[in-house]
Design an enzyme around this catalytic site. Sequence first.
Site, PDB file in Angstrom:
ATOM      1  N   HIS A 174       0.813  -1.230   0.000  1.00  0.00           N
ATOM      2  CA  HIS A 174       0.000   0.000   0.000  1.00  0.00           C
ATOM      3  C   HIS A 174       0.843   1.276   0.000  1.00  0.00           C
ATOM      4  CE1 HIS A 174      -3.747  -2.105   0.395  1.00  0.00           C
ATOM      5  NE2 HIS A 174      -3.448  -2.633   1.566  1.00  0.00           N
ATOM      6  N   ASP A 186      -3.059 -10.512  -2.499  1.00  0.00           N
ATOM      7  CA  ASP A 186      -3.612  -9.986  -1.255  1.00  0.00           C
ATOM      8  C   ASP A 186      -5.056  -9.540  -1.517  1.00  0.00           C
ATOM      9  OD1 ASP A 186      -2.432  -8.639   1.551  1.00  0.00           O
ATOM     10  OD2 ASP A 186      -4.134  -7.548   0.705  1.00  0.00           O
ATOM     11  N   HIS A 224      -6.569  -6.994  -0.580  1.00  0.00           N
ATOM     12  CA  HIS A 224      -6.667  -5.557  -0.825  1.00  0.00           C
ATOM     13  C   HIS A 224      -5.893  -5.197  -2.097  1.00  0.00           C
ATOM     14  CE1 HIS A 224      -7.072  -6.058   3.598  1.00  0.00           C
ATOM     15  NE2 HIS A 224      -8.057  -5.211   3.423  1.00  0.00           N
ATOM     16  N   ASP A 263      -5.147 -12.583   3.392  1.00  0.00           N
ATOM     17  CA  ASP A 263      -6.368 -12.038   3.975  1.00  0.00           C
ATOM     18  C   ASP A 263      -7.603 -12.259   3.104  1.00  0.00           C
ATOM     19  OD1 ASP A 263      -5.108 -10.337   2.197  1.00  0.00           O
ATOM     20  OD2 ASP A 263      -5.047  -8.615   3.552  1.00  0.00           O
TER      21      ASP A 263
HETATM   22 ZN   LIG Z   1      -4.419  -7.004   2.593  1.00  0.00          ZN
END
Ligand SMILES: [Zn+2]
Length: 311
Positions: A125, A162, A164, A246
């Site tokens: 991120h 991931d 996200h 996740d």
């Molecule tokens: Zn994540």
Amino acid sequence: MVTALFTHASSLDHETPPGHPERVARYEAVMQALDADRFDALDRREAAVGDRAEILRCHPEDYIAGIEAAIPAKGLRSLDPDTHVSAGSLEPALRGVGGICAAVDAVLAGEVGNAFVAMRPPGHHAETARSMGFCLFGNAAIAAKRALDHHGLARVAVLDFDVHHGNGTQDLLWDEPRAFFASSHQMPLYPGTGDASETGASGNVMNVPLAPGSGGAEMRRAWGDVILPAVRSFAPELIIISAGFDADAADPLAQLEWTTEDFAWVTRAICETAAQVAGGRVVSTLEGGYDLQALAAGVAAHVDGLMEFSQ
Ligand SMILES: [Zn+2]
């Protein structure tokens, strides 16, 4: 050949507030999982502190200085509502960079077949000049730049499963035509980016959003029918994986409902693609995963897959 594992216990020194999902216990769970007998064949290496020059390929000097200045003498400091640093945060962040750069070096030198870097904090991120989402430095993009600029590779792919969207990696590689970045991720979900219309400055970015509850079958279609064919067309000489766990059904932050077997499947599918176009060269780095049991099982399945393909 073997699979290398790059780690360092300083990952335990990066503290976050009580109740924060990205916590010290995640590293302990990962290390415990990789302690099992079946991982005896791993080539275990210490993640060294990365050179500033590696970070500077992706982040400006004043951003690095800002992170250093934010590190508190004791206690915690918030960089944003999600992202925190403690007195011990800088060393593991720098070793995350050093670990993945050394992993690239070892794989490209042919010392090992592939490598997994298990460090925290995660990286995908972190944008060019903005830390966010628990991340300080964009490890996966930094590794891609090392492979391109230091080793002279012509093409590198960064693949992110991931749950996200890897907005930071996308930002860092957006206008890098020698890199192909592809991500599957839940949408809607933090950080809100990753629409299929985001395709990079030269068509070098591919986003495949997945609906909450869509599960492993939809994931396998996304990777098998969309992402990996595009990777084969791009023909990278190295594949870097942003490995987050996740998307697991047990994870408290998302709802993609993947199983441990899904993580094994996507690992094997990526490694098969790497074997076809990249001489099998794969470097994977730990991103998210916030249910400790699911994280441990996912990492074990992932490293099992890497080891299967490094033989
Ligand atoms: Zn994540």
